[in-house]
Design a protein around this motif. Structure first.
Motif, PDB file in Angstrom:
ATOM      1  N   SER A  50       0.832  -1.202   0.000  1.00  0.00           N
ATOM      2  CA  SER A  50       0.000   0.000   0.000  1.00  0.00           C
ATOM      3  C   SER A  50       0.867   1.252   0.000  1.00  0.00           C
ATOM      4  N   ALA A  76       1.643   4.361  -3.360  1.00  0.00           N
ATOM      5  CA  ALA A  76       1.680   5.824  -3.382  1.00  0.00           C
ATOM      6  C   ALA A  76       3.079   6.315  -3.729  1.00  0.00           C
ATOM      7  N   ALA A  81      -7.263   6.898  -6.017  1.00  0.00           N
ATOM      8  CA  ALA A  81      -6.358   7.589  -5.103  1.00  0.00           C
ATOM      9  C   ALA A  81      -6.929   7.626  -3.689  1.00  0.00           C
ATOM     10  N   GLY A  82      -8.245   7.829  -3.590  1.00  0.00           N
ATOM     11  CA  GLY A  82      -8.872   7.867  -2.267  1.00  0.00           C
ATOM     12  C   GLY A  82      -8.779   6.523  -1.575  1.00  0.00           C
ATOM     13  N   THR A 111      -5.313   5.746  -0.302  1.00  0.00           N
ATOM     14  CA  THR A 111      -5.006   6.404   0.970  1.00  0.00           C
ATOM     15  C   THR A 111      -5.610   5.621   2.132  1.00  0.00           C
ATOM     16  N   ILE A 157      -3.575   2.528   2.994  1.00  0.00           N
ATOM     17  CA  ILE A 157      -2.393   2.811   3.818  1.00  0.00           C
ATOM     18  C   ILE A 157      -2.810   2.951   5.277  1.00  0.00           C
ATOM     19  N   ALA A 158      -3.947   3.643   5.501  1.00  0.00           N
ATOM     20  CA  ALA A 158      -4.406   3.844   6.880  1.00  0.00           C
ATOM     21  C   ALA A 158      -4.752   2.511   7.535  1.00  0.00           C
TER      22      ALA A 158
END
Lengths: 344, 457
Positions: B229, B233, B328-329, B332, B335-336
């Motif tokens: 992840s 990015a 893209a959302g 993110t 990753i969280a």
């Protein structure tokens, strides 16, 4: 250079027929040689290890057609649009039949995929034969170099013919008989017990009809396609290809009678190779003959630019050496005889 | 864009979107299985049980990928004949190489990975897992390479008869576009597979079943999932975005929803583009960030969509904008989730933290959406070109295949693929529900037992 790629292309297709023909033939016979779940598991197991690499010959052959004869790919696949889509469905049906059948131990689940595998294999053989028939007979290419064939018109061989007419149906039936015979010889060589006995009976029984229908199809081809007669007249030695196919077929009969099952199967493969080489030779220099001979697509016209063909040769040769290695490994790891036994 | 071209595009888009569900699992999973088999080779018996479990899923998924992949290759000829006739000498190379170098390899050794553990022994089985991993990733490279050439053509020349000849095989195979895109795509497949591993592990842990193997899958999924992840990015996503900005500025402006040329352009996080008026409704923006991310300067200029000629712009701006922002959302969010999972794993709480397990279990579908949205960004943004700046999509489709026939086959594929979805889902739930086979050494699968044998590996 174009001639070299012409033979490479036909060689890849013939390899698909010989290797892929094993599991198509087994599929045609699947419901006949196996009468219960265990026997059907046995026939699937005899091809489970090899069917995927076998089918890759089709994909790789398509790749060679793309890189070497892009115009042939573009013209023929779009012209045979509906038949190609049908073939895709059949490939999906039989691939999933082989792979999903064993995943759930439930009689209804297995019956469903058994029938899917058998029916799609049978129809696939018809389609492959009909495709070959279309290439031999020629397609209605127009002045702009394209054609679109409906699935059928009135089944007569005319200028505006469909994908299925009496001739291509004849070649389709020939393909079913030939591949069923091929598959029966495979099962005869690689299984044991009741399935092997039934396969042996079927192979013996199919031999005579196969010879008759092959002679019919070959005669009809040379009547319908003048190029075949011209090529044979120009190169009489080429008669060795059909003669080779015939003698390999006779050899398979004799070898089987003498109990040399593996050799009988190999002879059947050799006869398929020889028959397809004979067809390719008869059509050369056309890769896609037209009903109107002046409009046919030749290997030179269909070929990719020279640089592309040259560059492709650099990777194709080492690639095929690797492939030969994989095939040797996979086939050498086959169990000598698959018995009716537990699952994998 | 005429209607026929749009219809041919939809057929390809539909069949390839469905197809790509499966290869993203198999390519990512092939890596995870190889990692698990490598642990097993060092004596980790739990990892070996996990391998046996995941190879079942790999086998079914692979079969689905194969049967839905063949229609893709054939569609070049059936539906895109003018494109194929012109460019076959180039893209035929990579597609034929895929068949020769990757498919034969995968097809030959997948069987041994699925059924050959006893026959080949542990080392042979490990080698099979390596070859399947290598073959599937090689296959991915050839496909990305084909697409990359359509995005950024290199090593070719156009002949007087409009056919395209390849002049350099090495330029085609080392296309910088392909290398960047490949890294991003493959990281995406690893995200899918590691979320899947974490999902199945969490599911079994929440039910307190198959605990040892479930922990193995979950921990591996979280560790690999976090790395992948993050890499989606930085660096790969960042590199792809910069590359798009440099070579395809129109796509860049459209996907970012950046309509008007600005110094110090803002990054749009949320908002709905109104293409007619070239404005953005309900925008949430971070000022200057778009300029900073592309040029490392907060005030640099970025050209907006309105300043490109209309016949150079993608035709479906809103779907392009949304697919990029969804990708893209979600990236993110991945990753969280994975950072949180990793933190809890590191603190030794993950296996008992039920809310975290619920999140990891329910998150599994989203990487599929992100991967598909990423591809849609790449492909919608390539329009109106089929080969960027060389050949228009409207010049590529098979003109003599009637729209009626395209409709017929599209409806057919929709029906067939709906059926295949049910079949796949059904088989998957059976395999996952049954779980890994019990431990052959008769250790009971309980927490207590695990504490006792925990030191083993």
């Amino acid at each position: 250079m174009q001639t070299l790629w012409f033979w490479i292309f036909w060689g890849m297709l013939a390899s698909f027929v010989v290797f892929g023909g094993i599991d198509i033939g087994v599929g045609i016979l699947h419901l006949i040689v196996g009468r219960n779940e265990a026997q059907r598991t046995q026939t699937i197991r005899s091809i489970h290890q090899v069917w995927k690499p076998n089918e890759v010959w089709l994909v790789a052959g398509g790749g060679v057609m793309f890189v070497a004869f892009p115009l042939l790919l573009a013209t023929s696949l779009s012209g045979f649009y509906l038949a190609i889509m049908l073939v895709l469905w059949l490939l999906i049906g039989r691939g999933l039949g082989i792979e999903l059948r064993g995943r759930i131990a439930d009689p209804m689940w297995r019956q469903f995929w058994d029938v899917a595998f058998c029916v799609s294999s049978g129809l696939l053989a018809v389609c492959l034969g009909a495709a070959l028939g279309n290439f031999v007979r020629g397609v209605p290419l127009d002045q702009t170099g394209v054609f679109f064939e409906p699935l059928w018109t009135d089944f007569r061989v005319r200028s505006d013919t469909g994908i299925l007419d009496w001739f291509t149906v004849l070649v389709g039936v020939t393909a079913v008989v030939a591949l069923a015979h091929h598959g029966a010889l495979w099962l005869n060589a690689f299984t044991e017990g009741v399935v092997q006995e039934r396969s042996a009976r079927i192979a013996r029984w199919l031999w005579m009809p196969l010879v008759v229908i092959l002679i019919l199809a070959a005669t009809a081809s040379s009547i319908l396609q003048p190029q075949i007669r011209m090529n044979v007249a120009a190169h009489p030695w080429a008669i060795i290809f059909p003669l080779g196919a015939a003698s390999a077929l006779i050899a398979s009969r004799v070898l089987m009678r003498n109990g040399r099952d593996l050799q009988a199967f190999i002879a059947s493969g050799a006869s398929l190779y020889a028959a397809l080489v004979a067809a390719a030779f008869g059509l050369h220099p056309y890769v896609l003959p037209a009903r109107n001979p002046a409009l046919g697509l030749t290997a030179i016209a269909a070929a990719a630019p020279r640089e592309s063909l040259q560059l492709a040769l650099y990777w194709w040769i080492p690639g095929m050496l690797l492939v030969a290695g994989y095939f040797f490994y996979v086939y050498s790891k086959l169990p000598p005889k698959v018995s009716v036994a537990e699952e994998e | 864009m005429d209607f026929a071209a749009l219809l041919h595009r939809r057929l390809f888009a539909f069949t390839v979107s469905f197809h790509y569900i499966f290869p993203q699992i198999t390519m990512g999973l092939a890596l995870l299985i190889f990692l698990m088999k490598s642990m097993a080779l060092r004596g980790d018996e739990t990892a070996n049980r996990a391998v046996r479990f995941w190879t079942k899923i790999l086998g079914v998924t692979f079969a689905m990928g194969v049967v839905t992949g063949i229609p893709m290759e054939f569609q070049f000829g059936t539906n895109w004949s003018r494109f194929s006739a012109a460019a076959g000498g180039v893209i035929g190379q990579t597609l034929a190489m895929e068949g020769t170098f990757a498919f034969f390899l995968e097809a030959a050794f997948l069987y041994f990975l699925l059924y050959g553990e006893k026959r080949l022994g542990q080392r042979g089985h490990w080698a099979a897992s390596l070859l399947v991993f290598f073959g599937s990733w090689l296959s991915g490279y050839f496909i990305v390479c084909t697409n990359a050439w359509m995005q950024h053509p290199v090593g070719y020349e156009i002949l007087p008869d409009h056919r395209i000849a390849l002049t350099s095989l090495s330029a085609l195979l080392t296309n910088r576009w392909a290398l960047v895109q490949y890294s991003h795509v493959m990281v995406g497949t690893v995200i899918t597979a590691s979320f899947l591993a974490a999902c199945v592990g969490s599911y079994h842990l929440l039910r307190n079943e198959h605990v040892a193997v479930a922990r193995k899958c979950l921990s591996l999924g979280v560790i690999v999932g976090f790395i992948a992840s993050a890499m989606a990015a930085v660096p790969t996503g960042d590199l792809v975005a910069k590359q798009v900005y440099k070579y395809q500025p129109v796509k860049f402006a459209a996907m970012e929803g950046h309509f008007h040329t600005e110094d110090g352009a803002a990054m749009v996080l949320i908002g709905q583009p109104d293409v007619e008026t070239m404005t953005l409704d309900n925008p949430v923006k971070i000022p200057g960030l778009l300029s900073f991310l592309t040029h490392q300067r907060w005030t640099s200029r970025i050209v907006g969509l309105a300043d490109f000629p209309p016949d150079q712009r993608p035709d479906l701006v809103a779907p392009l904008y949304f697919s990029y922002h969804i990708m893209a959302g979600l990236g993110t969010i991945f990753i969280a989730i994975m950072s949180l999972g990793l933190l809890n794993l590191w603190r030794g709480k993950l296996y008992r933290q039920r809310w975290m397990l619920w999140i990891l279990m329910l998150a599994a579908p989203f990487p599929f959406i992100a991967n598909t949205a990423g591809w849609m960004t790449a492909e919608l943004g390539r329009q109106p070109w089929i080969i960027y700046n060389v050949m228009r999509t409207a010049d590529g489709y098979s003109r003599h295949v009637s729209t009626g026939n395209v409709w017929f086959t599209m409806l057919g594929f929709m029906g067939l693929y709906l059926f295949l979805s049910f079949v796949y889902f059904f088989v998957m739930t059976r395999i996952i529900g049954a779980g890994p086979e019990p431990d052959p050494s008769h250790e009971t699968d309980t927490d207590l037992e695990l504490v006792l044998v925990g030191g083993r590996g």
